[in-house]
Design an enzyme around this catalytic site. Structure first.
Site, PDB file in Angstrom:
ATOM      1  N   ASN A  14     -17.627   9.559  35.997  1.00 33.33           N
ATOM      2  CA  ASN A  14     -17.475   7.811  36.012  1.00 33.33           C
ATOM      3  C   ASN A  14     -18.082   7.784  34.803  1.00 33.33           C
ATOM      4  O   ASN A  14     -19.826   7.752  35.801  1.00 33.33           O
ATOM      5  CB  ASN A  14     -17.931   7.584  37.691  1.00 33.33           C
ATOM      6  N   TRP A  15     -17.943   6.856  33.454  1.00 30.25           N
ATOM      7  CA  TRP A  15     -19.677   6.784  33.032  1.00 30.25           C
ATOM      8  C   TRP A  15     -20.351   5.335  33.363  1.00 30.25           C
ATOM      9  O   TRP A  15     -20.911   4.931  32.985  1.00 30.25           O
ATOM     10  CB  TRP A  15     -19.285   6.030  31.737  1.00 30.25           C
ATOM     11  N   LYS A  16     -19.276   4.714  34.897  1.00 31.00           N
ATOM     12  CA  LYS A  16     -20.117   3.160  34.852  1.00 31.00           C
ATOM     13  C   LYS A  16     -20.464   2.302  33.727  1.00 31.00           C
ATOM     14  O   LYS A  16     -19.276   2.210  33.157  1.00 31.00           O
ATOM     15  CB  LYS A  16     -21.178   3.823  35.330  1.00 31.00           C
ATOM     16  N   HIS A 101     -14.592   2.280  44.900  1.00 26.45           N
ATOM     17  CA  HIS A 101     -16.050   3.452  44.485  1.00 26.45           C
ATOM     18  C   HIS A 101     -17.736   2.041  45.554  1.00 26.45           C
ATOM     19  O   HIS A 101     -17.122   0.803  45.563  1.00 26.45           O
ATOM     20  CB  HIS A 101     -16.573   2.791  42.837  1.00 26.45           C
ATOM     21  N   GLU A 103     -20.386   1.384  44.559  1.00 28.80           N
ATOM     22  CA  GLU A 103     -20.897  -0.481  43.676  1.00 28.80           C
ATOM     23  C   GLU A 103     -20.155  -1.183  43.727  1.00 28.80           C
ATOM     24  O   GLU A 103     -19.933  -2.455  43.540  1.00 28.80           O
ATOM     25  CB  GLU A 103     -21.003   0.642  42.375  1.00 28.80           C
ATOM     26  N   GLU A 171     -17.720   9.876  48.446  1.00 31.73           N
ATOM     27  CA  GLU A 171     -18.686   9.613  48.875  1.00 31.73           C
ATOM     28  C   GLU A 171     -20.184   9.172  49.176  1.00 31.73           C
ATOM     29  O   GLU A 171     -19.519   7.733  49.157  1.00 31.73           O
ATOM     30  CB  GLU A 171     -18.546   8.913  47.035  1.00 31.73           C
ATOM     31  N   GLY A 177     -26.489   8.981  42.568  1.00 37.23           N
ATOM     32  CA  GLY A 177     -26.909   8.145  41.530  1.00 37.23           C
ATOM     33  C   GLY A 177     -29.298   8.464  42.280  1.00 37.23           C
ATOM     34  O   GLY A 177     -30.030   8.538  42.036  1.00 37.23           O
ATOM     35  N   SER A 216     -24.265  12.854  43.027  1.00 35.98           N
ATOM     36  CA  SER A 216     -25.812  13.602  42.612  1.00 35.98           C
ATOM     37  C   SER A 216     -24.858  14.841  42.223  1.00 35.98           C
ATOM     38  O   SER A 216     -25.155  15.664  42.444  1.00 35.98           O
ATOM     39  CB  SER A 216     -26.739  13.426  43.037  1.00 35.98           C
ATOM     40  N   GLY A 237     -21.184  10.924  38.572  1.00 33.05           N
ATOM     41  CA  GLY A 237     -22.191   9.703  38.144  1.00 33.05           C
ATOM     42  C   GLY A 237     -22.026  10.570  36.170  1.00 33.05           C
ATOM     43  O   GLY A 237     -22.867   9.694  35.472  1.00 33.05           O
ATOM     44  N   GLY A 238     -23.642  10.366  36.714  1.00 31.00           N
ATOM     45  CA  GLY A 238     -25.112  10.327  35.781  1.00 31.00           C
ATOM     46  C   GLY A 238     -24.829  11.367  35.110  1.00 31.00           C
ATOM     47  O   GLY A 238     -24.664  10.997  33.637  1.00 31.00           O
TER      48      GLY A 238
HETATM   49  P1  PGA Z   1     -24.394  10.516  40.569  1.00 34.84           P
HETATM   50  O1  PGA Z   1     -22.381   9.274  40.616  1.00 34.84           O
HETATM   51  O2  PGA Z   1     -22.884  11.739  39.984  1.00 34.84           O
HETATM   52  O3  PGA Z   1     -24.542   9.341  39.325  1.00 34.84           O
HETATM   53  O4  PGA Z   1     -24.677  10.225  42.322  1.00 34.84           O
HETATM   54  C1  PGA Z   1     -21.429   9.439  41.283  1.00 34.84           C
HETATM   55  C2  PGA Z   1     -19.960   8.161  41.200  1.00 34.84           C
HETATM   56  O5  PGA Z   1     -21.223   6.674  41.555  1.00 34.84           O
HETATM   57  O6  PGA Z   1     -19.358   8.545  41.200  1.00 34.84           O
END
Ligand code: PGA
Length: 256
Positions: A14-16, A101, A103, A171, A177, A216, A237-238
């Protein structure tokens, strides 16, 4: 009940809101080159920003790496400025879409009912929905985790969800994050609970449905996390922005 059903893991990046044409295309070309040279015991998915979806889908055409959107509208078309319909994502080459998600839930106030409507739109458009659930730190500290997960699963997952059209992602909001991966017993408990809740609505189909962990995930914790019962891959994500880290996570999947 089929407790030992084998589910092929899915590693989803997930590149966001990260990536422009140049670096985004370079990143997927490098992942595709690695995948062309080496088998991995998992399916691979990249969810770039919507602006890159068509170009990246085209760059990955012929490769086993799928692409997905990060959200979609519940409507099919019309006067919804700034929104993107599920069929538009499909038209741009997506096979999946991430929905609910944290977010979106917390940053944009999306409710379970909205997430379910979006999921229904995704399925109707022929996309696979990745429906995210997860508790906040306050909910965990208040002993609410399992109740929150039950409510979110029951109210966000459409009744026509199957293992072929839907993936769940657990999640915990406090692990996203933050560099703070949930502890293995916390992950195992949540995943078992989510699957038990899915069984109540979907019966045996729940045993075939993939449940990803997200929050994470990085090479250092991937192997331990992905080996847990009921963990069928990761939403990353990251670390998905770093080709070597993303690839190391894919390689950490247990062999079926
Ligand atoms: P993260 O994000 O790996 O940066 O914690 C995961 C996500 O939000 O899908």
């Amino acid at each position: 009940m089929a407790q030992n059903t084998r589910r092929r893991p899915l590693i989803a990046g997930n590149w966001k809101m990260n990536g422009l044409q140049a670096d985004g295309l370079d990143r997927v070309r490098r992942v595709a080159a690695l995948r062309a040279a080496t088998e991995v015991p998992c399916d691979l998915l990249v969810c770039p920003p919507a602006t890159l979806l068509a170009a990246i889908s085209e760059a990955l055409a012929g490769s086993p790496i799928a692409t997905g959107g990060q959200d979609c509208a519940p409507q099919t078309d019309g006067a919804y400025t700034g929104d993107i319909a599920a069929r538009m994502l499909k038209d741009a080459g997506a096979r999946y879409v991430i929905l609910g998600h944290s977010e979106r839930r917390h940053g944009h106030g999306e409710s379970d009912a909205q997430i379910r409507a979006k999921s229904e739109a995704a399925l109707a458009a022929g996309l696979m929905a990745i429906i995210c659930v997860g508790e906040t730190l306050a909910e965990r500290d208040g002993g609410q985790t399992l109740a929150v997960l039950s409510t979110q699963v029951k109210a966000s997952v459409p009744p026509n969800a199957t293992a072929v059209n839907t993936v769940i992602a657990y999640e915990p909001v406090w692990a996203i994050g933050t560099g703070r991966n949930a502890a293995p017993p916390q992950i195992a408990e949540a995943h078992a609970h989510i699957r038990a809740t899915l069984r109540q609505g979907l019966g045996a189909e729940a045993d075939r449905m993939r449940i990803l962990y997200g929050g994470s995930v990085k090479p250092a914790n991937a192997r331990e996390t992905l080996a847990l019962a009921d963990v069928d891959g990761a939403l990353v994500g990251g670390a998905s922005l770093d080709v070597d880290a993303f690839w190391a996570i894919a390689q950490a999947c247990p062999k079926l």
